[in-house]
Design a protein around this motif. Structure first.
Motif, PDB file in Angstrom:
ATOM      1  N   ILE A   7      16.611  -2.482 -24.218  1.00 57.14           N
ATOM      2  CA  ILE A   7      16.801  -3.301 -22.748  1.00 57.14           C
ATOM      3  C   ILE A   7      15.577  -3.148 -22.189  1.00 57.14           C
ATOM      4  O   ILE A   7      14.751  -2.404 -22.075  1.00 57.14           O
ATOM      5  CB  ILE A   7      17.877  -2.704 -21.865  1.00 57.14           C
ATOM      6  N   ALA A   8      15.115  -4.358 -21.549  1.00 52.70           N
ATOM      7  CA  ALA A   8      13.748  -4.764 -20.762  1.00 52.70           C
ATOM      8  C   ALA A   8      14.095  -4.820 -19.216  1.00 52.70           C
ATOM      9  O   ALA A   8      14.801  -5.744 -18.848  1.00 52.70           O
ATOM     10  CB  ALA A   8      13.343  -5.883 -21.411  1.00 52.70           C
ATOM     11  N   TYR A   9      13.234  -3.965 -18.339  1.00 47.54           N
ATOM     12  CA  TYR A   9      13.237  -4.082 -17.089  1.00 47.54           C
ATOM     13  C   TYR A   9      11.711  -4.636 -16.596  1.00 47.54           C
ATOM     14  O   TYR A   9      10.796  -4.235 -17.545  1.00 47.54           O
ATOM     15  CB  TYR A   9      13.540  -2.865 -16.385  1.00 47.54           C
ATOM     16  N   HIS A  10      11.618  -5.011 -15.421  1.00 51.83           N
ATOM     17  CA  HIS A  10      10.259  -5.283 -14.977  1.00 51.83           C
ATOM     18  C   HIS A  10      10.132  -4.322 -13.633  1.00 51.83           C
ATOM     19  O   HIS A  10       9.134  -3.349 -13.683  1.00 51.83           O
ATOM     20  CB  HIS A  10       9.720  -6.549 -14.571  1.00 51.83           C
ATOM     21  N   ARG A  11      10.881  -4.467 -12.576  1.00 54.01           N
ATOM     22  CA  ARG A  11      10.717  -3.674 -11.562  1.00 54.01           C
ATOM     23  C   ARG A  11      12.133  -3.203 -10.885  1.00 54.01           C
ATOM     24  O   ARG A  11      13.181  -3.635 -11.709  1.00 54.01           O
ATOM     25  CB  ARG A  11      10.213  -4.783 -10.405  1.00 54.01           C
ATOM     26  N   VAL A  12      11.948  -2.215 -10.375  1.00 55.16           N
ATOM     27  CA  VAL A  12      13.297  -1.689  -9.686  1.00 55.16           C
ATOM     28  C   VAL A  12      12.971  -1.279  -8.131  1.00 55.16           C
ATOM     29  O   VAL A  12      12.265  -0.253  -7.673  1.00 55.16           O
ATOM     30  CB  VAL A  12      13.806  -0.354 -10.244  1.00 55.16           C
ATOM     31  N   ASN A  13      13.530  -2.086  -7.306  1.00 51.03           N
ATOM     32  CA  ASN A  13      13.369  -1.774  -5.837  1.00 51.03           C
ATOM     33  C   ASN A  13      14.380  -2.975  -5.145  1.00 51.03           C
ATOM     34  O   ASN A  13      14.792  -3.907  -5.750  1.00 51.03           O
ATOM     35  CB  ASN A  13      12.018  -2.140  -5.422  1.00 51.03           C
ATOM     36  N   SER A  14      14.783  -2.530  -3.827  1.00 51.92           N
ATOM     37  CA  SER A  14      15.669  -3.398  -3.223  1.00 51.92           C
ATOM     38  C   SER A  14      15.267  -4.233  -2.053  1.00 51.92           C
ATOM     39  O   SER A  14      15.926  -4.555  -0.910  1.00 51.92           O
ATOM     40  CB  SER A  14      16.479  -2.196  -2.378  1.00 51.92           C
ATOM     41  N   ILE A  63      14.987   2.171 -23.074  1.00 51.70           N
ATOM     42  CA  ILE A  63      14.513   1.734 -21.951  1.00 51.70           C
ATOM     43  C   ILE A  63      13.219   1.222 -21.703  1.00 51.70           C
ATOM     44  O   ILE A  63      12.419   2.285 -21.690  1.00 51.70           O
ATOM     45  CB  ILE A  63      15.311   2.496 -20.735  1.00 51.70           C
ATOM     46  N   THR A  64      12.824   0.059 -21.430  1.00 51.59           N
ATOM     47  CA  THR A  64      11.548  -0.209 -21.274  1.00 51.59           C
ATOM     48  C   THR A  64      11.310  -1.058 -20.093  1.00 51.59           C
ATOM     49  O   THR A  64      12.087  -1.627 -19.404  1.00 51.59           O
ATOM     50  CB  THR A  64      11.041  -1.201 -22.394  1.00 51.59           C
ATOM     51  N   PHE A  65       9.964  -0.856 -19.314  1.00 55.42           N
ATOM     52  CA  PHE A  65       9.582  -1.583 -18.594  1.00 55.42           C
ATOM     53  C   PHE A  65       8.075  -2.295 -18.588  1.00 55.42           C
ATOM     54  O   PHE A  65       7.283  -1.589 -19.157  1.00 55.42           O
ATOM     55  CB  PHE A  65       9.358  -0.601 -17.228  1.00 55.42           C
TER      56      PHE A  65
END
Length: 258
Positions: A7-14, A63-65
């Motif tokens: 799975i690919a994410y870029h960012r984690v914030n709200s 898990i990738t970013f």
């Protein structure tokens, strides 16, 4: 050959200002979902080694970013540690340790927050000590399929060398900026010494091998049911069959017909 889930994410914030950013609450729920279902978290380096030996655990999760945003450290890293998960982060190395925003973010927001900046090398090294793998996302995030040969090789080789000097370890994983690549680029990635590379295809078909491992992209608009659907093995099979691409092209024509 058994395949796992990447799975690919870029960012984690709200903050809600970037469609590429998954909220902290959603990311926590997503990691809890994987943990409760007994997924084994692997780095891409571990995954590529195991897949070559046909030795993957039954429920393998990578898990990738992409890019190397500071919010990966501030908000994603604590949750990864909570569930004992590892990850692979692909760094755009010219920006790491600077106070510059990434090129795709220039003039994008009126106010730049700390989480919008790149990771520092201190943060990178702290995560590496825990077990996070760092791979290359090139030096400057250019579209590699548009570069002349000399510049292409420089992006691949110089980013790898910079990472290895700062991390004091071998770097073997790569991610194509914006998913842009062709056979020439894949061959250059191999010749530069990388052992695996990932891509996040949208709806277009991509021939998969160790230098074009497919990922599922997770974004801000992925509700709980969308996330569960996208990360199910049935979705991957549907995507890889080409039916998703065919439907995308067929539906607009049907709607526009008199």
């Amino acid at each position: 050959m058994r395949k796992g889930l990447i799975i690919a994410y870029h960012r984690v914030n709200s903050s809600g200002k970037d469609p590429m950013a998954v909220s902290v609450e959603n990311f926590q729920a997503q990691m809890k979902y994987f943990h409760e279902r007994g997924y084994s978290s692997l780095t891409l380096a571990d995954y590529s080694n195991m897949i070559n030996q046909n030795d993957l655990p039954k429920k393998s999760l990578v898990i990738t970013f992409d890019d190397g945003y500071r919010d990966n450290y501030l908000f994603a890293f604590p949750t990864l540690k909570l569930y004992g998960f590892r990850a692979t982060i692909f760094l755009t190395v010219d920006f790491i340790g600077t106070s510059d925003t990434f090129p795709m973010d220039k003039n994008k927001w009126d106010k730049i927050n700390d989480e919008d900046l790149p990771l520092s090398w201190e943060q990178v090294l702290e995560m590496k000590k825990y077990g996070v793998e760092f791979g290359s996302h090139t030096c400057s995030h250019w579209h590699l399929d548009e570069l002349p040969e000399k510049e292409l090789i420089k992006e691949l080789v110089d980013s790898k060398r910079c990472l290895e000097e700062n991390l004091q370890s071998t770097v073997t994983s790569f991610c194509y900026p914006s998913g842009r690549f062709n056979q020439r680029v894949k061959e250059a990635v191999c010749q530069a010494g990388y052992l695996a590379a990932v891509v996040t295809p949208r709806l277009r078909q991509v021939d998969e091998d160790i230098y074009s491992l497919k990922r599922i992209g997770i974004y801000s608009n992925d509700t709980d049911w969308r996330f569960r659907l996208k990360t199910s093995p049935y979705f991957a099979a549907f995507r890889d069959s080409g039916l998703l691409y065919q439907l995308k092209n067929y539906i607009p024509r049907v709607i526009l017909q008199p």
